[in-house]
Design an enzyme around this catalytic site. Structure first.
Site, mmCIF file in Angstrom:
data_model
loop_
_atom_site.group_PDB
_atom_site.id
_atom_site.type_symbol
_atom_site.label_atom_id
_atom_site.label_comp_id
_atom_site.label_asym_id
_atom_site.label_seq_id
_atom_site.Cartn_x
_atom_site.Cartn_y
_atom_site.Cartn_z
ATOM 1 C CG LEU A 122 9.121 -17.330 -3.656
ATOM 2 C CD1 LEU A 122 8.799 -17.322 -2.166
ATOM 3 C CD2 LEU A 122 9.668 -15.959 -4.054
ATOM 4 C CG HIS A 142 0.388 2.154 -9.319
ATOM 5 N ND1 HIS A 142 0.106 1.736 -8.041
ATOM 6 C CD2 HIS A 142 -0.695 2.880 -9.719
ATOM 7 C CE1 HIS A 142 -1.101 2.180 -7.686
ATOM 8 N NE2 HIS A 142 -1.597 2.884 -8.680
ATOM 9 C CG ASP A 144 -2.074 0.926 1.115
ATOM 10 O OD1 ASP A 144 -2.296 1.463 0.013
ATOM 11 O OD2 ASP A 144 -2.771 1.131 2.120
HETATM 12 C C1 FPP Z 1 -1.814 0.289 -3.330
HETATM 13 O O1 FPP Z 1 -1.362 1.607 -3.425
HETATM 14 C C2 FPP Z 1 -1.316 -0.489 -4.439
HETATM 15 C C3 FPP Z 1 -2.085 -1.013 -5.410
HETATM 16 C C4 FPP Z 1 -3.547 -0.885 -5.469
HETATM 17 C C5 FPP Z 1 -1.509 -1.763 -6.506
HETATM 18 C C6 FPP Z 1 -0.237 -2.464 -6.195
HETATM 19 C C7 FPP Z 1 0.483 -2.588 -7.450
HETATM 20 C C8 FPP Z 1 1.817 -2.556 -7.595
HETATM 21 C C9 FPP Z 1 2.779 -2.544 -6.494
HETATM 22 C C10 FPP Z 1 2.397 -2.532 -8.959
HETATM 23 C C11 FPP Z 1 2.053 -3.692 -9.789
HETATM 24 C C12 FPP Z 1 2.267 -4.979 -9.084
HETATM 25 C C13 FPP Z 1 2.978 -6.013 -9.555
HETATM 26 C C14 FPP Z 1 3.016 -7.283 -8.811
HETATM 27 C C15 FPP Z 1 3.732 -5.947 -10.797
HETATM 28 P P1 FPP Z 1 -2.451 2.741 -3.583
HETATM 29 O O2 FPP Z 1 -2.554 3.084 -5.017
HETATM 30 O O3 FPP Z 1 -3.724 2.321 -2.929
HETATM 31 O O4 FPP Z 1 -1.741 3.891 -2.784
HETATM 32 P P2 FPP Z 1 -2.478 5.010 -1.934
HETATM 33 O O5 FPP Z 1 -3.223 4.320 -0.831
HETATM 34 O O6 FPP Z 1 -1.319 5.816 -1.430
HETATM 35 O O7 FPP Z 1 -3.359 5.760 -2.866
#
Ligand code: FPP
Length: 246
Positions: free
Chosen positions: A129, A35, A18
């Site tokens: 893994l 991201h 997150d």
């Molecule tokens: C939460 O941050 C993250 C996500 C909803 C997506 C997670 C995705 C990635 C780490 C990139 C793609 C993943 C892989 C495995 C290649 P948020 O957008 O909710 O952040 P915020 O709460 O600060 O808005």
């Protein structure tokens, strides 16, 4: 490089990644930049978990609820996922990592599903893994479809009502072939489970840290693992009972 007592490391580590958006916003950048940086963190953490000999790493990459985000962000995330899966295959082969997905695959775009199928074919025989991405995943939805499966078995007479058990329900979950997570990490200071592995996390240790996912380093992972190694997991027993068993 830090070493941990192997027998104390989690066999299954689950992570709610997150804070990508907040990390980008703090730097006056678009959410997608967060991201993208988050993908780099994923690569580092997968590599380190593999090196440490952790058996299972499950990452919450896209929730069933994330479809409601702005269309441009959803498209950007799907495109990042597709690219990640394709580009990670050589490294997964080198590190003996087996790729896996849990979630509603039917909801994913066809090109993402093609990459997933390709990664399954390429890494299916690997024995190290198990890297699981939760994509279009919602735990309540997962439990509902498990209950439907059991109800159908009972209705058709394949299963006796009295035989419905925890093990039977687990057999119907996406995670049927996996042990339950021992440790859940959530980054960015939020202390929620957000519909992630609700059944499977029943006895997991929970670890919350303040850093946003793009800044979650290997040192941060080690800190979380160190905390985990020091916790006493009682599974409903008393501390004295655990000592007697040793
Ligand atoms: C939460 O941050 C993250 C996500 C909803 C997506 C997670 C995705 C990635 C780490 C990139 C793609 C993943 C892989 C495995 C290649 P948020 O957008 O909710 O952040 P915020 O709460 O600060 O808005």
């Amino acid at each position: 490089m830090r070493t941990f007592p192997v027998e104390k490391l989690p066999h299954h580590l689950a992570i709610i990644m997150d804070g990508n958006g907040r990390w980008a916003k703090a730097k006056m950048m678009r959410r997608i930049v967060g991201h993208r940086q988050g993908v780099t963190t994923v690569q580092e953490i997968v590599g380190e978990c593999s090196r440490l000999g952790i058996g299972y790493l499950t990452l919450y990459a896209f929730s069933a609820e994330n479809w409601a985000r702005p269309k441009t962000e959803v498209q950007a995330l799907m495109s990042l996922l597709k690219r990640f899966i394709r580009l990670e295959i050589p490294r997964m082969l080198k590190d003996n990592v087996r790729f896996n997905v849990i979630g509603d695959r039917q909801a994913l775009p066809a090109d993402v599903n093609r990459e997933i199928n390709h990664a399954y074919e390429q890494t299916g025989a690997n024995t190290g893994l198990v890297l699981t991405l939760a994509l279009s995943y919602g735990s309540r939805q997962e439990i509902i479809q498990a209950v439907r499966g059991i109800a159908a078995d009972v209705a058709s007479g394949r299963l006796d009502l009295a035989a419905v058990s925890e093990a039977e329900l687990e057999r119907h979950l996406f995670t049927a072939q996996m042990p339950d997570p021992d440790l859940l990490i959530r980054t960015s200071g939020e202390m929620r489970i957000s519909n992630f592995l609700l059944w499977q996390l029943a006895y997991a240790e929970l670890y919350f840290c303040e850093v946003n996912w793009p800044e979650f380093t290997i040192a941060e992972l080690h800190r979380a693992l160190q905390h985990f190694c020091e916790r006493e997991r009682r599974f409903g027993l008393t501390s004295d009972q655990l000592q007697e068993r040793k």
